[in-house]
Scaffold this active site. Sequence first.
Site, short mmCIF file in Angstrom:
data_model
loop_
_atom_site.label_atom_id
_atom_site.label_comp_id
_atom_site.label_asym_id
_atom_site.label_seq_id
_atom_site.Cartn_x
_atom_site.Cartn_y
_atom_site.Cartn_z
CD GLU B 204 -3.07 -1.22 2.06
OE1 GLU B 204 -3.21 -0.24 2.80
OE2 GLU B 204 -3.83 -2.20 2.06
CG HIS B 513 -9.79 -5.14 0.72
ND1 HIS B 513 -9.82 -3.77 0.63
CD2 HIS B 513 -10.56 -5.59 -0.29
CE1 HIS B 513 -10.61 -3.40 -0.38
NE2 HIS B 513 -11.08 -4.50 -0.95
CD GLU B 514 -6.51 -4.84 4.29
OE1 GLU B 514 -7.16 -5.86 4.51
OE2 GLU B 514 -7.04 -3.73 4.14
CD GLU B 532 -6.93 -2.52 0.17
OE1 GLU B 532 -7.38 -1.40 0.38
OE2 GLU B 532 -6.59 -3.30 1.10
CD GLU B 538 -8.10 1.48 2.12
OE1 GLU B 538 -9.22 1.06 2.39
OE2 GLU B 538 -7.06 0.82 2.33
#
Lengths: 731, 731
Positions: B204, B513-514, B532, B538
């Site tokens: 991220e 996600h993650e 994700e 976000e």
Amino acid sequence: MLITPYQYFVALCLSLLCCSGVRAQQETAQLGKVKLSFNLDGQGEPVYSVSYGDQPVILPSRLGLQLKDVDSLFSRWFVLLGVDRTAVDTTWQPVWGETKDIRDHYVQLTVHLRQGAIGGAGGSSGLAAGSGVSSGGAAAPGPGGSGRRMDIVFRVFEDGVGFRYELPRQAGIRYFVLSDELTQFHLAGDHKTFWIPGDYDSNEYPYTTSKISEVDNAALVAASTAIAVRVAPDRYAVQTPLMMKTADGLYINIHEAALVNYPAMQLHVDGSSLTLTSALVPDAVGNKAYLHAPCHTPWRTIIVSDKAADILSSRMILNLNEPSALASTDWIHPMKFIGIWWEMQTGKGTWNYSDYPDSLGPTGALIPNGRHSANTANVKRYIDFAAANHIGGLLVEGWNVGWEDWFGNWKENVFDFVTPYPDFDVRAISDYARSKGVAMIMHNETSGSATNYERQLDTAIGFMRRWGYTAVKTGYVGRIIPRGEHHDGQWMDNHYIYVAARMAENHIMIDEHEPMRPTGLQRTYPNWLACEAARGNEYNAFADGNAPEHETILPFTRLIGGPMDYTPGIFRLRGYSDVPGRQVHTTLAKQLALYVTMYSPLQMAADLPENYAAHMDAFQFIRDVPVDWDDTKVLEAEPGDYITIARKGKGQDGWYVGAITDEHSRTATVPLDFLDKGRRYKAIIYRDADNADWKGNPEAYMIETRTVGRQDRLTLKLAPGGGAAVSITPF
Amino acid sequence: MLITPYQYFVALCLSLLCCSGVRAQQETAQLGKVKLSFNLDGQGEPVYSVSYGDQPVILPSRLGLQLKDVDSLFSRWFVLLGVDRTAVDTTWQPVWGETKDIRDHYVQLTVHLRQGAIGGAGGSSGLAAGSGVSSGGAAAPGPGGSGRRMDIVFRVFEDGVGFRYELPRQAGIRYFVLSDELTQFHLAGDHKTFWIPGDYDSNEYPYTTSKISEVDNAALVAASTAIAVRVAPDRYAVQTPLMMKTADGLYINIHEAALVNYPAMQLHVDGSSLTLTSALVPDAVGNKAYLHAPCHTPWRTIIVSDKAADILSSRMILNLNEPSALASTDWIHPMKFIGIWWEMQTGKGTWNYSDYPDSLGPTGALIPNGRHSANTANVKRYIDFAAANHIGGLLVEGWNVGWEDWFGNWKENVFDFVTPYPDFDVRAISDYARSKGVAMIMHNETSGSATNYERQLDTAIGFMRRWGYTAVKTGYVGRIIPRGEHHDGQWMDNHYIYVAARMAENHIMIDEHEPMRPTGLQRTYPNWLACEAARGNEYNAFADGNAPEHETILPFTRLIGGPMDYTPGIFRLRGYSDVPGRQVHTTLAKQLALYVTMYSPLQMAADLPENYAAHMDAFQFIRDVPVDWDDTKVLEAEPGDYITIARKGKGQDGWYVGAITDEHSRTATVPLDFLDKGRRYKAIIYRDADNADWKGNPEAYMIETRTVGRQDRLTLKLAPGGGAAVSITPF
């Protein structure tokens, strides 16, 4: 001990500045001969000691925790906020056990501690006013951990002391990582000690008897190649329960109780200072425990008496555990069982269906080796034997696919716990067992892959419920997955409890092999009938075996925590193995005696039906002996030498006596004054033949029948490595 | 590189003794402009290179593995046993995707290698006779790994090369631990590179554009405090997909395909030699992978073209994955969804029901904070909005207990995945959603505790099936449990696949996600709609956000592996946060364009219903735009600058165009020659207003309607940070 120079400097300043105020008065608590003393030393460090009459048991020893993050030292600079005292004397009834009633009798001393400000203003010193602590009155945190609170709770029993750390709800500590526990046990002498290495992954070592200062496990660990996984980085660490005997004849046992959400405590031995320090088994990244206040540690236990028998009679560990957590327990049934197991241990058959793990035959199926024990016909043969001999259960190992390739590769997905080998007809076997009234015992070997077992657990349980299995033997042979975790770490502790609790929800009893050693949790989860977690009888099959003294030590060590599935009952004591010199290191009569001396609500009759068939007169004792008891009398005992126990069957009038000795012959004298007054009993004595000895003539036994009463005494001659078993039933 | 002096000495001797024989001839494979060359160097070390036309892509670079145990080096002293060549040209249809048909066209070169005896007798040298390898003819193992075999399989496509290591069934290697993979990518220049740090636990990060020699992630990792877990021990490591551009205008993308039972490959950058070396994410004890021959690694992929658009059009990653493993796929439905999510991201509401994690109210229940978003009334409001606007699904986060205390403490048992908060009426909500034709999307946040999720998975799935949830968003915010494992390690790779497969068995679609970044496994598990694994929209809500160029880089990097749940569609671009200066770094029109440029079969309309209500004319594009496509044309693209894509809806005649730019305004010219000949279409153009810009005037847009045909071209003016979206439907 993890003190940085800066911390040392701060501590020094503190002691110079305010030591006169921090040194609190001594608090004591006593019951019978056992006395506990507590105080804070000049650095505000908690110190305790234990004595028995006028004999020191634990000399002044430090207490404390080490937290991982800032302000980590949680072992000094304390002030005493106050103390609470309570006394309890109640009696409770276990779901199963060695006695019908268990008395829980203790005085409790709780010391409430708070870390003072270090070198700062406003730090309290000395004993704070009042003896209670208001939960709303937490001091504000400050530098050096100021204001953080910890309680230490001591319970003093007539047979020892238990204590634990409790961290109350407070602003300064919420989630935290424990990097060490600093508990010490400063011994008053260089005691004779019965020890196994402090191994993170195995309890399956033979016991060494030495002075505590002579503890060094390195050679033993290196030599113990029959143990699958050995991780013992500290050569001076020993496992608990640790049994000691002082030169003055005091017996001391150190262990722990109610080990929940915490790693096992091993003990690091400092032979020069005669000090034992708690050594917690680390996790994969070197931390010891992840905790969340309010919380508490397990109880640290010191059982003490001047009579060895009292150590075996102690119920302190159970008393320090929580009552049953189960909604109902009427489905829990102690039982004896036989197993398709010893034939694999001795090489008659195999767990695996094929000898060719990576190969398939022309049809695409596994190539059978023709020696697979868990086949339907063989299983039915065992069912027939169990049904004919009042044996409640049958364990079958090697029934499910995966045994070709199950061990040693740190492989995660070994077994699925539901797929039988093609020659194991689960429907036919379940139907047959049910028709014969024999309970099938499931076998779930995880190969140490706890993650895989948890993943499959719902499925495995569904399979058991579908086919009517009401008990399961689990196994953890191999390195643990999650990789880096250990059998004895916090993660696995939670795993064992999780599995036991899930089994309880589904009314399944459990017997765990290769787990952490027990700490009395069977009180809380009474479906958790037994564990292995020690060197069982099996080592006589696949390794050099267990010395004749082994079974006289286990009740003083491993069994202090809970029942062991030792798998007694081997009748063919030689000739079961092709390895020269391999034999069981007991007589046949001693194998019978173990059903009494080695308490378990789940007792295996471990030998093969055909070996029992050769001695059905002796097998009668196994048929008769209960596995649940109304009363127990430890008649005589000396760790490493001998044990004689008499037990009264649950709901019965009959008594059963077991007497064992080490490599020396001896005569056990058993006064029968525990029998009912004025009542006559039939005593069947299963004893060593006069010329028996474990090494040269182990299978020679005699069976004698006598009429006895409470005024009588039995004189039982035990051969070297021998024993005697007696059933005493009223006419 | 892990060469001991002894190994070096042996290697030196070998090269002196037999290098003339070991040097094998060069093997090549070519398709179109892409050419792969392979040979063994003087030490019997496998070496490959790749060129595109006359331009070098990868200079001669070493290949090999490092095994953990004895004879560990598996990268030299090889002899070439033979080669196999095949060619494939087929077309297949994905269950969903960017195009209806996918052509799989490659030539394959397999090199069969065997390690020769080192300094011993009988070692083969040079090219062995024959081009095939008989599986029965394994050479006997000997000193130095002699006789061990490895194949390297190269697939040469028109747009790049994939290769992997394969270890055939053999006597010398069965179970083994991989301590390293030695694959190198020796670059031909100091390329412009779009990179994020090689972090074991997060993808991220914002992208840095620099020369490859300038890679140093330390400052970025240290500064990225908004990322929950950052573990990037090698400051010179980068994540893949790694996008590069040469000075000569060649575009090169390095990644991997079909990552199964293996850790993610990051790349260690040696800036002086311009060499990238595979750096596998380690497990808790430092090992890289546990493997069992026969086995193979994932494919290492090099996509190359002189046109940036070709990188986006490449289907190489999908082609290198296995076909669908699912028994049926007719239950899989790409869809758009809204969510009770952005309101928590922006602080309007909370995931947690109470602000007092350790406190209970007078009734013993949690003390509500009054701002809990996942309450029944609010959920129904979203259901109404979805139903009214043809949005297929609704995600609700924060519905289940545990959010008071879910993150940051490495806590294992955070959520149970089945217990709703008291204000979330699961029955009423499920009934209401069903009555409105809206699919509820389950949310299973694990907090990184994968063990807990696996433990509860059967229960969680049972809950979904009971209440009719046919899709789930999973989350892995936090440090992984098993502790010491990483998001990108082998254990977690198996975990993600296990969960996806279990969901597939239960006909549940999944959006992770993650997780680890994808490698095309959505072909094999087409229920695995999106992930994700990158810095999503976000970050504009809770952190400094994403630079305007961010969305022009992601399709060249993260999306090369598979669809991303980027959560586009934010309409209220400023004023949603109390933090000064916080805003989304795009215009509103660009948010619309992302539905076309950022491919996903699961696309969120991420903003709040009330924010959409203010711009229902613009929202019409979100209503209309498909999430599954028959055809895709990448019209123009430059990483870091702009992307314009046209796509034809699945089973539709309509086309949808998305054009985005970075911080610079630009004019995108879109020839419409993909439209049907002789057909007239209605084009609705959603574009930036003339005075729009992302920073000062982001919500200014224009909607224009035109009639167009295939001879027309659209001229789309994009504001700084802007974009344009066009729907083109036939009359």
